[in-house]
Scaffold this active site. Structure first.
Site, PDB file in Angstrom:
ATOM      1  CB  VAL A   1      -1.072   0.429   1.201  1.00  0.00           C
ATOM      2  CG1 VAL A   1      -1.873  -1.237   1.053  1.00  0.00           C
ATOM      3  CG2 VAL A   1      -0.518   0.229   2.506  1.00  0.00           C
TER       4      VAL A   1
ATOM      5  CE1 TYR B   1       2.795  -0.755  15.500  1.00  0.00           C
ATOM      6  CE2 TYR B   1       2.815   0.333  17.265  1.00  0.00           C
ATOM      7  CZ  TYR B   1       2.773  -0.129  16.423  1.00  0.00           C
ATOM      8  OH  TYR B   1       0.954  -0.516  15.912  1.00  0.00           O
TER       9      TYR B   1
ATOM     10  CE  LYS C   1       0.273   2.035  13.462  1.00  0.00           C
ATOM     11  NZ  LYS C   1      -0.969   1.564  12.369  1.00  0.00           N
TER      12      LYS C   1
ATOM     13  NE  ARG D   1       1.913  -7.951  18.807  1.00  0.00           N
ATOM     14  CZ  ARG D   1       1.037  -7.874  17.726  1.00  0.00           C
ATOM     15  NH1 ARG D   1       0.398  -6.423  18.941  1.00  0.00           N
ATOM     16  NH2 ARG D   1       1.158  -8.283  16.542  1.00  0.00           N
TER      17      ARG D   1
HETATM   18  N1  UDP Z   1       7.906  -9.034  26.688  1.00  0.00           N
HETATM   19  C1  UDP Z   1       8.431 -10.410  28.508  1.00  0.00           C
HETATM   20  N2  UDP Z   1       8.805 -10.942  27.317  1.00  0.00           N
HETATM   21  C2  UDP Z   1       8.707 -10.971  26.101  1.00  0.00           C
HETATM   22  C3  UDP Z   1       8.132 -10.638  25.156  1.00  0.00           C
HETATM   23  C4  UDP Z   1       7.977  -9.519  25.531  1.00  0.00           C
HETATM   24  O1  UDP Z   1       8.924  -9.935  29.546  1.00  0.00           O
HETATM   25  O2  UDP Z   1       8.831 -12.553  25.240  1.00  0.00           O
HETATM   26  C5  UDP Z   1       7.807  -7.586  27.579  1.00  0.00           C
HETATM   27  C6  UDP Z   1       7.662  -6.314  27.439  1.00  0.00           C
HETATM   28  O3  UDP Z   1       9.648  -6.342  27.228  1.00  0.00           O
HETATM   29  C7  UDP Z   1       6.830  -5.702  27.397  1.00  0.00           C
HETATM   30  C8  UDP Z   1       5.631  -6.244  27.942  1.00  0.00           C
HETATM   31  O4  UDP Z   1       6.416  -7.819  27.895  1.00  0.00           O
HETATM   32  O5  UDP Z   1       7.568  -4.818  28.778  1.00  0.00           O
HETATM   33  C9  UDP Z   1       4.922  -6.709  26.560  1.00  0.00           C
HETATM   34  O6  UDP Z   1       6.013  -6.601  25.523  1.00  0.00           O
HETATM   35  P1  UDP Z   1       5.072  -6.675  23.916  1.00  0.00           P
HETATM   36  O7  UDP Z   1       5.809  -7.477  23.539  1.00  0.00           O
HETATM   37  O8  UDP Z   1       3.294  -8.130  24.284  1.00  0.00           O
HETATM   38  O9  UDP Z   1       4.392  -5.332  23.787  1.00  0.00           O
HETATM   39  P2  UDP Z   1       4.330  -4.224  23.315  1.00  0.00           P
HETATM   40  O10 UDP Z   1       3.431  -3.471  24.639  1.00  0.00           O
HETATM   41  O11 UDP Z   1       6.035  -3.926  24.818  1.00  0.00           O
HETATM   42  O12 UDP Z   1       4.081  -3.482  22.701  1.00  0.00           O
END
Ligand code: UDP
Length: 315
Positions: free
Chosen positions: A58, A146, A150, A187
């Protein structure tokens, strides 16, 4: 019956949106370059008469002919490891891609909805985050590819509204989970669930005292569609206000999977927000929306989906 274009339509949230619009009788054109989306997410729609899939980037063009009634711009990587892996593409899809999507909507005077994010609040110093809070983002930090992209996309949408009176909507999506979140997405929810199912150690970044508020994808999609159907043009948070620490998430994941996996502690990524929780007063008041699915229930659905994918040799 409306004709709806969804960019990122084979992604996690995008594909659920395709299902929801088709279920109510609308026609859907999903546009995706498959950089993080998966054809598998929309494979069940192959024979649906109202569904079309267009493979395109896109940022270059949105090859959709004819009039449209709605454009929802969901194309973008959304997982920190993914957007940090393709930082320039991430900025392009929210800048160039948003322009293309806005122009498509403008050509038909269609309702336009941009997928924004809680990341526009950065590492917030106001808690919980309401839409009037303007955030705390360092434009030069790695995550800014990001966050700032956004924020810029929101500005583009608001500018088209002011310049051309285009009916724009901005949804700020907070951490969302559920079926079709790829096992390797990176995530926390997908990582912990897969690690627990496999009996591997759960990778905790930092001490685990950071908080997030997780929204089940069906609730998220219901909120996005309520916003799309409204005439609300100001940003709206759609997320679940139940806030937990990542250490608490470990206990819930263990409970849902019956796992006794250990936790290994790894370094906290640069700029990782300390806490995050949506104030959803605006969504409640303007849209009559609130989430319904409790975390344990949503995680159980997601666990079942992963197990089913495995059983079919897909994950
Ligand atoms: N996180 C973690 N272990 C993982 C992946 C992520 O502890 O294997 C932590 C990350 O550092 C953050 C939180 O979990 O503090 C949420 O991370 P996510 O990547 O899901 O989303 P974010 O809100 O950071 O975009």
């Amino acid at each position: 019956m409306a004709r709806i274009v969804i960019t990122g339509g084979s992604g996690f949230v995008g594909s659920h949106l395709c299902d929801a619009f088709l279920a109510r009788g609308d026609e859907v054109v999903a546009v995706d370059n498959l950089s993080t989306g998966r054809l598998q997410n929309v494979a069940h729609l192959d024979d649906h008469p109202g569904f079309t899939f267009v493979r395109a980037d896109v940022c270059n063009e949105i090859p959709v002919d004819g009039g449209v009634d709605g454009v929802l711009h969901f194309a973008s990587p959304a997982s920190p490891p993914e957007y940090l892996g393709i930082p320039l593409e991430t900025m392009d899809v929210s800048s160039l891609g948003t322009r293309r999507a806005l122009d498509l909507a403008l050509a038909s005077d269609a309702r336009f909805l941009i997928a924004s994010t809680s990341e526009v609040y950065g590492d917030p110093d106001v808690h919980p985050q309401s839409e009037s809070y303007n955030g705390n983002v360092d434009p030069n930090a790695p995550r800014a590819v990001y966050d700032e992209a956004k924020r810029f996309a929101e500005t583009l949408a608001s500018t088209y509204r002011r310049l051309y009176d285009l009916p724009t909507a901005i949804v700020r999506i907070f951490n969302t989970y559920g079926p079709r979140l790829r096992p390797a997405d990176g995530r926390v929810v997908s990582n912990f669930l897969i690690q627990a199912i496999d009996g591997k150690a759960l990778t905790m970044y930092g001490a685990g005292t950071q908080t997030r508020s997780f929204c089940y994808v069906a609730d998220e999609v219901r909120g996005i569609i309520a916003l799309f159907d409204s005439d609300v043009c100001e940003p709206v948070n759609i997320g679940n206000p139940t806030e937990i620490t990542m250490l608490e998430l470990v206990d819930i994941v263990r409970e849902v999977t019956g796992s006794s996996s250990e936790v290994v502690f790894e370094p906290l990524p640069v700029g990782d927000p300390t806490r995050r929780r949506p104030d959803i007063t605006r969504a409640r008041t303007l849209l009559g929306w609130e989430p319904k699915v409790e975390l344990r229930e949503g995680l159980a659905h997601m666990r079942d989906w992963y197990l089913e994918e495995r059983a079919h040799g897909r994950a």
